[in-house]
Design a protein around this motif. Structure first.
Motif, PDB file in Angstrom:
ATOM      1  N   ASP A  69     115.321 -16.085  12.170  1.00 49.55           N
ATOM      2  CA  ASP A  69     113.939 -16.015  12.623  1.00 49.55           C
ATOM      3  C   ASP A  69     113.930 -15.855  14.066  1.00 49.55           C
ATOM      4  N   LEU A  75     117.464 -17.573   8.367  1.00 53.37           N
ATOM      5  CA  LEU A  75     116.310 -17.312   7.385  1.00 53.37           C
ATOM      6  C   LEU A  75     116.845 -16.431   6.337  1.00 53.37           C
ATOM      7  N   PRO A 143     107.476 -18.274   9.056  1.00 47.93           N
ATOM      8  CA  PRO A 143     108.497 -17.569   9.954  1.00 47.93           C
ATOM      9  C   PRO A 143     108.643 -16.061   9.585  1.00 47.93           C
TER      10      PRO A 143
END
Length: 202
Positions: A69, A75, A143
């Protein structure tokens, strides 16, 4: 005449440069005139508002999206399987992205208790600073992948996402299938028209 083969590293760099150039030449599009990334190898049907949808059972698989992210933390889209995921492709440099940011955040707050997760894909911001400033300015709470040269965007199946259309919003159903796509800026009503039918599915 003899030919000298370019080093592999040079070829890879040239390819990455060509990708960035192609993305740079494409306009930040807030209006696709009703056209979308639908078609191609998918079963999407586009309505008059430019939102493409695919019926349950006829949807392509969402790609595997992994990365970092904007803060450098890992992520992974797979972590949200079982939820409806709303993916928004954006850049801090994109005026339509700025216009829709507050609507995305509003819809994210309205639907978070319904099993919906918003994720961004930030592209063409070579540094994270401008993107983080964008998120702070518009109060973005979810995010975003940092995808400066569009590698993640190119993973989507043909016809589901046009890398030249920014912003684009894609809705992934609970089974990890791409259910809807809109290659333009959206307000909260248009977002909910994409999300709510997918949330209601059993």
């Amino acid at each position: 005449m003899s030919f000298v083969r370019a080093p592999r590293r040079t070829l890879l760099a040239a390819g990455a440069g060509a990708l960035v150039a192609a993305l740079t030449l494409s306009a930040c599009s807030g209006d696709s005139n009703g056209k979308s990334g639908g078609g191609g190898d998918t079963n999407f049907v586009t309505n008059t508002g430019g939102i493409s949808t695919a019926a349950k059972g006829e949807r392509p698989d969402a790609p595997e999206l992994t990365g970092k992210d904007l803060t450098g933390s890992p992520l992974d889209l797979a972590d949200y399987k079982g939820k409806v995921v709303v993916l928004n492709v954006w850049g801090s440099w994109c005026a339509p992205c700025r216009s829709e940011a507050r609507y995305l955040e509003k819809a994210a707050q309205q639907t978070k208790d319904k099993g919906v997760q918003f994720l961004g894909i930030n592209t063409r911001d070579t540094q994270t600073g401008p993107a983080l400033a964008f998120e702070k300015e518009f109060g973005v709470s979810y995010p975003s992948f940092h995808d400066p040269i569009g590698k993640l965007m190119l993973k989507f199946p043909k016809g589901s996402l046009n890398p030249q259309s920014i912003p684009t919003t894609i809705v992934v159903d609970r089974e990890g299938k791409i259910a809807a796509s809109a290659p333009r800026a959206l307000d909260d009503k248009a977002l909910r028209s994409m999300i709510d039918p997918i949330v209601a599915e059993k």
